[in-house]
Scaffold this motif. Structure first.
Motif, mmCIF file in Angstrom:
data_model
loop_
_atom_site.group_PDB
_atom_site.id
_atom_site.type_symbol
_atom_site.label_atom_id
_atom_site.label_comp_id
_atom_site.label_asym_id
_atom_site.label_seq_id
_atom_site.Cartn_x
_atom_site.Cartn_y
_atom_site.Cartn_z
ATOM 1 N N HIS A 331 -21.976 29.259 -21.494
ATOM 2 C CA HIS A 331 -23.344 28.786 -21.708
ATOM 3 C C HIS A 331 -24.232 29.164 -20.529
ATOM 4 C CE1 HIS A 331 -26.596 25.713 -21.374
ATOM 5 N NE2 HIS A 331 -26.759 26.043 -22.626
ATOM 6 N N GLY A 332 -23.664 29.088 -19.312
ATOM 7 C CA GLY A 332 -24.418 29.498 -18.133
ATOM 8 C C GLY A 332 -24.797 30.973 -18.176
ATOM 9 N N LEU A 333 -23.964 31.783 -18.845
ATOM 10 C CA LEU A 333 -24.242 33.216 -18.944
ATOM 11 C C LEU A 333 -25.288 33.533 -20.010
ATOM 12 C CD1 LEU A 333 -20.687 34.860 -18.680
ATOM 13 C CD2 LEU A 333 -22.450 34.742 -16.917
ATOM 14 N N VAL A 334 -25.141 32.909 -21.196
ATOM 15 C CA VAL A 334 -25.989 33.291 -22.328
ATOM 16 C C VAL A 334 -27.100 32.293 -22.616
ATOM 17 C CG1 VAL A 334 -24.132 34.610 -23.382
ATOM 18 C CG2 VAL A 334 -24.422 32.204 -24.004
ATOM 19 N N GLY A 335 -26.993 31.073 -22.073
ATOM 20 C CA GLY A 335 -28.054 30.082 -22.249
ATOM 21 C C GLY A 335 -28.159 29.510 -23.642
ATOM 22 N N ASN A 336 -27.101 29.636 -24.456
ATOM 23 C CA ASN A 336 -27.126 29.130 -25.825
ATOM 24 C C ASN A 336 -25.722 28.614 -26.161
ATOM 25 O OD1 ASN A 336 -26.609 29.493 -28.879
ATOM 26 N ND2 ASN A 336 -28.840 29.666 -28.757
ATOM 27 N N TRP A 337 -25.630 27.344 -26.573
ATOM 28 C CA TRP A 337 -24.318 26.747 -26.830
ATOM 29 C C TRP A 337 -23.650 27.377 -28.049
ATOM 30 C CZ3 TRP A 337 -21.770 24.146 -23.331
ATOM 31 C CH2 TRP A 337 -22.466 23.459 -22.341
ATOM 32 N N GLY A 338 -24.422 27.795 -29.042
ATOM 33 C CA GLY A 338 -23.839 28.429 -30.221
ATOM 34 C C GLY A 338 -23.142 29.737 -29.871
ATOM 35 N N TRP A 339 -23.833 30.588 -29.102
ATOM 36 C CA TRP A 339 -23.218 31.854 -28.703
ATOM 37 C C TRP A 339 -22.077 31.620 -27.723
ATOM 38 C CZ3 TRP A 339 -23.792 35.388 -31.963
ATOM 39 C CH2 TRP A 339 -25.008 35.578 -32.640
ATOM 40 N N ALA A 340 -22.156 30.551 -26.945
ATOM 41 C CA ALA A 340 -21.040 30.200 -26.058
ATOM 42 C C ALA A 340 -19.794 29.875 -26.882
ATOM 43 C CB ALA A 340 -21.419 29.023 -25.169
ATOM 44 N N LEU A 429 -24.200 19.401 -26.860
ATOM 45 C CA LEU A 429 -24.496 20.027 -28.145
ATOM 46 C C LEU A 429 -25.538 19.250 -28.946
ATOM 47 C CD1 LEU A 429 -20.987 21.201 -29.427
ATOM 48 C CD2 LEU A 429 -22.619 22.397 -27.971
ATOM 49 N N GLN A 430 -25.825 18.015 -28.539
ATOM 50 C CA GLN A 430 -26.808 17.229 -29.278
ATOM 51 C C GLN A 430 -28.194 17.846 -29.104
ATOM 52 O OE1 GLN A 430 -26.813 13.026 -28.470
ATOM 53 N NE2 GLN A 430 -27.762 12.570 -30.430
ATOM 54 N N GLY A 431 -28.799 18.180 -30.216
ATOM 55 C CA GLY A 431 -30.119 18.805 -30.170
ATOM 56 C C GLY A 431 -30.091 20.259 -29.742
ATOM 57 N N ALA A 432 -28.884 20.838 -29.581
ATOM 58 C CA ALA A 432 -28.773 22.233 -29.131
ATOM 59 C C ALA A 432 -28.912 23.182 -30.320
ATOM 60 C CB ALA A 432 -27.438 22.459 -28.424
ATOM 61 N N GLU A 433 -29.833 24.108 -30.242
ATOM 62 C CA GLU A 433 -30.034 25.084 -31.310
ATOM 63 C C GLU A 433 -29.058 26.248 -31.162
ATOM 64 O OE1 GLU A 433 -34.050 26.384 -31.390
ATOM 65 O OE2 GLU A 433 -34.895 24.382 -31.673
ATOM 66 N N TRP A 434 -28.716 26.846 -32.286
ATOM 67 C CA TRP A 434 -28.000 28.122 -32.247
ATOM 68 C C TRP A 434 -28.981 29.219 -32.646
ATOM 69 C CZ3 TRP A 434 -24.788 30.583 -36.589
ATOM 70 C CH2 TRP A 434 -24.229 31.793 -36.138
ATOM 71 N N MET A 435 -29.268 29.319 -33.925
ATOM 72 C CA MET A 435 -30.287 30.267 -34.390
ATOM 73 C C MET A 435 -30.685 29.883 -35.818
ATOM 74 S SD MET A 435 -28.196 33.771 -35.223
ATOM 75 C CE MET A 435 -26.964 33.853 -36.518
ATOM 76 N N LEU A 436 -31.813 30.391 -36.231
ATOM 77 C CA LEU A 436 -32.311 30.199 -37.589
ATOM 78 C C LEU A 436 -32.315 28.720 -37.983
ATOM 79 C CD1 LEU A 436 -30.594 33.304 -39.247
ATOM 80 C CD2 LEU A 436 -32.901 33.122 -38.311
#
Length: 529
Positions: A331-340, A429-436
């Protein structure tokens, strides 16, 4: 061949057992908790008749046993003495010197479009004092405190308030210093010595989802062992446990009392419905620290690294904790929990690939050997010992391993449940967006697209995977598994379904690679003959 059928049955049993866990999960899934009234102003004495009242053996000032008084504050109107505000939360301190409510201001914690309040107005509050002397305790639960300040703003940093309660035999002074990250320092002074306990309160009551999670109390002992007292499963009270911190917790939030410089003496009450209420034994002059808020790993780590142990993953903690650290790093690398989650899944598949490769190649060989295995069974079926010997010769000659396909599956089962606990318990992950359309990875997919894709990918994975089963019943069970799993995953958090979907996609890619490699090996063998 009996041995082969036994191996298939074992493989099937492993799968069925893992699915049964989900069945049991679904059957015993708790009903959603009713939302807390935003303007609730009354408190009820839920703990007036606990099942056990335990004495502490760690009395510093007297050899006389200390008992935690069972009675809580009587039914009364909660009067707010002080509000403590930061950009993330508002604490309300009531006239009995307790944290009466915590309102979270961040949008991701909103529930039904309202700011989330963590504490149930009818439950025991953090920082409530219980005196060992019954008369003094009764007086303390009726006598209001006075405050040095009615409101505090933490926008410029920490701030301090002083609460004072004048009792007949002693005066209690609580000095509370609050910090913007949600932790606070506590100094308690008694003008005259009296034996008392301070509680972290009953757990936050802020999880309104349908998921079955561990909640209750946690004690981190000074020897680094952890005691979890799960709600509904506490039979005995504890007494005089030396601890670094105590936690009253639900899925995402925790009320903590801690001191890493001097051990805390911790005792518990077993209250209604076999829940635990945790107390720390105080002294005439007593210092400790507290925190009340989300169990965010980064926040707890910044307060003190050991507090991250308050994030509880159950039986699979030894796997879940390192998995979360890897997830956090990605997550620190990509800034998105979904992609993590996608990257963690890829990493797991790469680590297991050597075993998966051997297992899948073995399954390919077994598929090709199925006609010969059938011949041996028909020829030597009446002599099991000779039949098994011939089968072993056949396996050895063609480099097939009947157990090869089982090991990768058995390794994936604990990893799946470990990452399940991570993705279910991670408040990040609460309120964390992935995409779309996936705007909250902690909740189910609102359009059910991920579960349907997961089921479709599972069906396709089965289609391209070698299958040596001859039993019609086993074949039917496996054919229906994608449907059953899709139904199970409909209500699961989107983050967990995303993991399983991506895992299936990578497994399909692996199978294509291995199928291609196996065909090349077969062609080489034919050419070399």
């Amino acid at each position: 061949m009996e041995q082969q059928q036994d191996l298939q049955k074992r493989l099937l049993l492993a799968l069925v057992l893992s699915f049964m866990v989900f069945v049991v999960f679904d059957m015993f899934m708790p009903k959603p908790t009713k939302p807390i009234e935003q303007n609730a102003t009354t408190q009820t004495a839920q703990q007036q008749t606990p099942k056990v009242v335990e004495s502490s053996s760690a009395a510093p000032a007297s050899s006389k046993a200390i008992s935690i008084q069972a009675s809580s504050a009587p039914v009364t109107t909660i009067k707010s003495l002080t509000t403590v505000k930061s950009d993330r939360f508002i604490y309300t301190i009531d006239d009995l010197g307790r944290i009466a409510q915590v309102k979270l201001l961040e949008k991701k914690y909103e529930y039904e479009e309202k700011k989330l309040e963590l504490l149930n107005p009818q439950w025991v509050k953090p920082l409530e004092l219980r005196f060992a002397d019954a008369d003094l305790n009764k007086e303390a639960l009726k006598t209001p405190y006075t405050t040095s300040v009615e409101s505090m703003d933490l926008s410029s940093g920490e701030n301090t308030l002083i609460l004072t309660q004048k009792l007949s035999s002693t005066t209690v002074t609580k000095k509370l210093t609050f910090y913007p990250d949600g932790h606070y320092d506590i100094n308690i002074e008694l003008s005259n010595p009296a034996q008392y306990f301070i509680t972290a309160g009953q757990r936050p009551d802020a999880d309104h989802t349908l998921y079955m999670v561990v909640q209750g109390a946690l004690i981190k002992k000074t020897n680094d062992t952890i005691i979890v007292l799960e709600d509904g499963d506490v039979e005995e009270a504890l007494s005089g446990v030396n601890a670094e911190f105590v936690s009253s917790f639900d899925r995402y939030f925790s009320s903590l009392l801690y001191n890493f410089d001097k051990p805390l003496s911790v005792s518990t009450l077993v209250v209604e419905e076999e829940n635990a209420l945790v107390f720390v034994q105080g002294e005439q002059s007593f210092n400790l620290h507290g925190y009340l808020g989300p169990k965010e790993s980064e926040i707890l780590k910044n307060i003190h690294p050991k507090l991250t142990d308050a994030i509880e993953y159950g039986w699979f903690t030894f796997i879940s904790k390192p998995l979360f650290k890897v997830l956090e790093w990605f997550h620190g690398l990509v800034g998105n929990w979904g992609w993590a989650i996608v990257l963690v899944t890829l990493l797991i598949k790469l680590i297991l690939f050597p075993l998966s490769y051997k297992g899948m190649m073995s399954m390919q060989r077994l598929k090709d050997l199925a006609p010969k295995m059938k011949e041996i069974k028909e020829k030597y079926g009446k002599d099991p010992q000779k039949m098994n010997a011939k089968m072993m010769e056949l396996y050895k000659k063609h480099g097939a391993n009947p157990m090869g396909g089982c090991l990768p599956l058995l390794l994936q089962i604990p990893i799946f449940f470990a990452i399940y606990r991570v993705l279910l318990n991670a408040v990040e992950l609460q309120g964390a967006e992935w995409m779309l359309w996936i705007t909250d990875l902690s909740l189910k997919d609102p359009l059910f697209i991920l579960p349907l894709l997961m089921g479709a990918s599972m069906w396709y994975q089965q289609k391209i995977t070698p299958n040596t089963m001859t039993d019609p019943m086993q074949q039917k069970i496996f054919q229906w598994l994608p449907v059953v799993m899709t139904i199970f995953f409909i209500t699961f958090p989107a983050g967990l379904v995303l993991y399983w979907l991506v895992n299936n996609i990578f497994t399909i890619a692996q199978q294509f690679v291995i199928n291609t490699a196996y065909e090349k090996q077969k062609l080489l063998k034919i050419e070399n003959k």
